[in-house]
Design a protein around this motif. Structure first.
Motif, mmCIF file in Angstrom:
data_model
loop_
_atom_site.group_PDB
_atom_site.id
_atom_site.type_symbol
_atom_site.label_atom_id
_atom_site.label_comp_id
_atom_site.label_asym_id
_atom_site.label_seq_id
_atom_site.Cartn_x
_atom_site.Cartn_y
_atom_site.Cartn_z
ATOM 1 N N GLY A 50 29.746 0.229 35.004
ATOM 2 C CA GLY A 50 30.513 1.455 34.798
ATOM 3 C C GLY A 50 30.661 2.296 36.043
ATOM 4 N N GLU A 51 29.690 2.197 36.957
ATOM 5 C CA GLU A 51 29.776 2.972 38.196
ATOM 6 C C GLU A 51 30.765 2.374 39.183
ATOM 7 N N GLY A 52 31.059 1.092 39.064
ATOM 8 C CA GLY A 52 32.041 0.506 39.967
ATOM 9 C C GLY A 52 32.043 -1.004 39.897
ATOM 10 N N HIS A 53 33.243 -1.604 39.808
ATOM 11 C CA HIS A 53 33.393 -3.059 39.739
ATOM 12 C C HIS A 53 34.806 -3.421 40.188
ATOM 13 N N ALA B 19 34.103 -5.963 52.372
ATOM 14 C CA ALA B 19 35.341 -6.657 52.749
ATOM 15 C C ALA B 19 36.571 -5.767 52.570
ATOM 16 N N GLY B 20 36.374 -4.545 52.072
ATOM 17 C CA GLY B 20 37.481 -3.603 51.923
ATOM 18 C C GLY B 20 38.224 -3.713 50.617
ATOM 19 N N HIS B 21 37.662 -4.445 49.654
ATOM 20 C CA HIS B 21 38.338 -4.603 48.366
ATOM 21 C C HIS B 21 37.995 -3.441 47.441
ATOM 22 N N GLY B 22 38.919 -3.123 46.552
ATOM 23 C CA GLY B 22 38.784 -1.957 45.695
ATOM 24 C C GLY B 22 37.693 -2.100 44.648
ATOM 25 N N VAL B 23 37.086 -0.973 44.308
ATOM 26 C CA VAL B 23 36.076 -0.889 43.265
ATOM 27 C C VAL B 23 36.495 0.216 42.303
ATOM 28 N N PHE B 24 36.451 -0.081 41.023
ATOM 29 C CA PHE B 24 36.945 0.828 39.988
ATOM 30 C C PHE B 24 35.803 1.226 39.069
ATOM 31 N N ALA B 25 35.647 2.506 38.836
ATOM 32 C CA ALA B 25 34.664 2.997 37.878
ATOM 33 C C ALA B 25 35.212 2.860 36.468
ATOM 34 N N GLY B 26 34.318 3.053 35.464
ATOM 35 C CA GLY B 26 34.751 3.062 34.079
ATOM 36 C C GLY B 26 34.763 1.687 33.439
ATOM 37 N N VAL B 27 35.342 1.627 32.248
ATOM 38 C CA VAL B 27 35.427 0.386 31.482
ATOM 39 C C VAL B 27 36.859 0.193 30.996
#
Length: 529
Positions: A33-36, A101-109
């Motif tokens: 949930g904090e980032g994936h 590597a600079g790839h995006g991380v999104f919080a939440g579900v």
């Protein structure tokens, strides 16, 4: 089976290659949930094997695992190999390497589904109504029909008084029974934004003549405007269709399938797809409980159409998988198909009413071999063992542990095992559901520790003489790793958490990189009447 290690860059390329791949995040819910990564599917190590089998039913589907860079992903790969998966890769360095590597991380579900909702809002501009305007309608006695698009369980937690629970998909299917007057304005709410937006657009997609509004920011927007929420409501039965209204649903389905160029298949064609060993194919049954009971299709996965759109990553673990969407008239399936196709899935509509004399498709048995559950014991037998010093591990959700726990039991996640047990332990009692118990047993058996499963609830244990501690206790964020803490209290009166959540939701599309944005397709919906 040894897993292949891949770099974050190679993993990112594979995700956007257009082929089937199951991208599983094996970290626990709090970390997820904090980032994936955007398209990562939550499949925590504490519930790994049975969850994976449901999310990824094909043994040779490519699996790509991401963890926290702590080695747990490699252990997860070995466990999945033992289940029968034959193509498992692990991102070297886990999420830290992905970020580096600079790839995006999104919080939440449920982020892909929510991102699609925001894209749809920008593209189709469903008409919104704010809380103050709706409240003025209510005070003035202005005629309108007010629906809550969420499932009954969510509706019962909190709702706006006067809203009727008719989830997305069901409202379109049952529209003529729910709102017989085409002049009556319809207002749809959810807890935030996505399901209100999707609900309004599903009615537009079937050509609804009524004025349709999505309540801006749902129950959270209502609470932020200073209006009260009603808690503990019970959903009424959904409106029943008479034969003429059911025929209207069939006609709308046929029109939508034709104009949107959706694939419509028969039960034999569905069965042929399900038997195709080269593709991952899911069969979802979008009918109500009573409809499924009247004409059962064993092996089909039950789901509400709106929830399948809203929380797709809880049902489907394979990008670009093939989805067969089944209901009676075809309308709920066709509407779900519009949105799921935009998420990158191959979708097919199966209307059982089109083949009334034919059985539903046969779902083949899975070749995968999840862990075998240990023997189940009664509360009395468990209490007797506990009195002799056999440790008890509580594998239930931490939210349940907070409200009550067995005397002497220790709350645990799979990743804690066997380290939290005394060195001489040779037997343990496991309290929890089948998914968590099966997962934990793998770690215990590897350490030479036998396990007994206590499937009973606390009340049954108390009746057997087991002392139960009913004092409410709060677990810290550090300990309760099995739950999403990301603005978790936004429905509990925390206005700042609600504002943060809504801002997060509206900003999702701004986080997309070019490849991620290109992964979302169009939803062909005409302009509002």
């Amino acid at each position: 089976m040894s897993a292949a290690l891949v770099t974050a860059e190679a993993a990112k390329d594979r995700l956007h290659a257009g082929e089937e791949i199951a991208f599983l995040d094996i970290r626990e819910a709090a970390a997820f949930g904090e980032g994936h990564p955007l398209f990562a599917i939550p499949c925590p190590f504490s519930r790994l094997e049975l969850s994976a089998v449901a999310l990824v039913p094909r043994a040779d589907c490519p699996l790509l695992l991401i963890g926290g860079g702590d080695g747990i992903a490699l252990k997860a790969a070995r466990r999945l190999g033992a289940c029968g998966y034959t193509d498992v890769s692990v991102i070297e360095g886990g999420l830290p390497a992905w970020e580096a590597a600079g790839h995006g991380v999104f919080a939440g579900v449920n982020v892909p589904s929510k991102t699609l909702g925001e894209l749809l809002e920008h593209e189709h501009h469903p008409t919104m109504i704010d809380a103050a305007t709706l409240e003025s309608w209510r005070r003035e006695g202005r005629a309108h029909a007010f629906f809550d698009a969420r499932p009954p369980a969510e509706y019962g937690k909190m709702r706006i008084s006067g809203a009727r629970c008719v989830p997305n998909g069901e409202l379109a299917h049952r529209l003529d029974a729910a709102v017989p007057d085409e002049a009556t304005p319809i207002v749809i709410t959810c807890a935030g934004r996505t399901r209100g937006i999707v609900g309004a657009l599903t009615l537009r997609a079937i050509g609804t003549r009524n004025p349709v509004y999505a309540l801006e920011n749902g129950t959270q927007g209502w609470a932020l405007a200073g209006m009260p929420l009603d808690r503990g409501a019970t959903a009424e039965p959904m409106p029943a269709l008479d034969p003429a209204q059911a025929q209207v649903s069939r006609a709308r389905a046929a029109s939508l399938i034709a104009t949107s160029k959706l694939s419509s298949i028969s039960p034999p064609e569905a069965e042929e797809m399900l038997a195709d060993a080269g593709r991952t194919t899911f069969l979802f049954d979008l009918r109500s409980d009573s409809e499924r009971a009247a004409r059962p299709v064993p092996g089909a996965v039950p789901a509400l159409a709106g929830q399948l759109i809203q929380a797709t990553d809880q049902y489907v673990g394979v990008r670009h998988a093939r989805l067969i969407l089944m209901d009676d008239t075809g309308l709920r399936a066709a509407l779900a198909g519009l949105f799921l196709r935009a998420l990158g899935f191959e979708v097919h509509v199966l209307a059982l009413d089109d083949a009334p004399e034919t059985d539903g498709p046969l779902v083949p048995a899975s070749p995968l071999r999840p862990p075998v559950l240990p023997r189940a014991i009664t509360p009395g037998a468990g209490w007797s063992l506990a009195q002799k010093g056999v440790p008890v591990l509580d594998l239930r959700p931490s939210t349940e542990w907070e409200t009550g726990r067995l005397d002497g039991a220790r709350w645990a996640l799979r990743g804690d095992l066997p380290g939290i047990l005394p060195p001489a332990t040779r037997r343990a009692i496991l309290l929890g559901d089948a998914t968590a118990v099966a997962a934990a047993c793998c770690e215990l058996h590897a350490a030479g520790i036998a396990a007994d499963w206590l499937p009973a609830d606390l009340d049954a244990c108390a009746q057997a003489g087991w002392p139960v501690d009913r004092v409410k206790r709060r677990m810290s964020r550090e300990d309760a790793r099995d739950r999403v803490w990301f603005v978790h209290d936004r429905h509990d009166g925390n206005a700042e958490a609600s504002r943060q959540y809504l801002a997060w939701e509206m900003n999702l599309i701004n986080q997309l990189d070019q490849a991620e944005r290109a992964s979302f397709g169009q939803v062909p919906i005409g302009a509002a009447p």
